[in-house]
Motif scaffolding. Structure first.
Motif: not given
Length: 220
Positions: A13-15, A17, A123, A207, A211
């Protein structure tokens, strides 16, 4: 309980973006990838306005082509799932829009969409009662359970079931099924997916912690 594969595929997971939405997240489960964006709470059309709570809308975009009946069904399932955890009463007469874009569908798409929507909502700082985590499983012809199946495993299965659970008490909040199965197998699938969902919830928390810790270091 017989099970062919009780392990989940790798998840990532990447928040944050995207710059335009209030929140975004790119979630991968195996080779399945979904990009989610959240806009709001913000203004909503008067015709869609609800006096005592926010209006939540989900737009599901397939990898190619225009949305059809199947995509509209996905939108309804996703909206109902999100509505069960979002504290919509804190933002009356406002709108919250969730857009889900399929980047790659390699199986267990619905659960990946639910998990992506949850991460994007986090997010965007939209208030929620709890997190939601989803897991898909497939039943083989001989009754074995495969968690987080890929496209090939789904096609070869006799049934595919997707469950979404809340992170507080692991109660089921969404269920989507396709195919034939017995009540006993349904309960076995529910139990297996419930246990696996705890790993998804744990991953989501870790995650976000990673971050936030990085952002704090940058600010310091």
């Amino acid at each position: 309980m017989a099970a062919e594969d009780t392990l989940l595929r790798s998840i990532g997971c990447e928040q944050n973006l995207l710059s335009l939405p209030d929140g975004s997240a790119n979630v991968t489960q195996g080779d399945t990838t979904v990009l989610a964006a959240v806009y709001g709470p913000g203004e909503v059309k008067m015709s869609e306005e609800i006096i005592d709570k926010a209006t939540l809308k989900v737009i599901f975009k397939p990898k190619v082509g225009l949305p059809g009946c199947a995509e509209k069904l996905q939108e309804r399932l996703l909206r109902n799932t999100c509505e069960s955890v979002v504290l919509a009463t804190l933002h009356p007469r406002a709108g919250i829009n969730i857009i889900l874009q399929v980047i790659q569908d390699s199986g267990s798409l619905l659960s990946c969409c639910i998990n992506a929507a949850c991460m994007a909502l986090m997010d965007s700082a939209v208030p929620m009662k709890c997190l939601v985590s989803a897991v898909t499983c497939a039943l083989t012809e001989d009754g074995q359970i495969v968690l987080d199946p890929d496209s090939k495993q789904e096609k070869e299965s006799s049934a595919v079931l997707t469950f979404a659970f809340d992170s507080r008490e692991s109660n089921m909040i969404t269920c989507s099924t396709k195919g034939c199965f017995t009540p006993k197998k349904f309960q076995e699938c529910l139990s297996a997916c419930g246990e696996a969902s705890k790993n998804i919830s744990s991953f989501c928390r870790q995650s976000v912690k990673k971050r936030m810790s990085k952002e704090l270091k940058v600010k310091m």
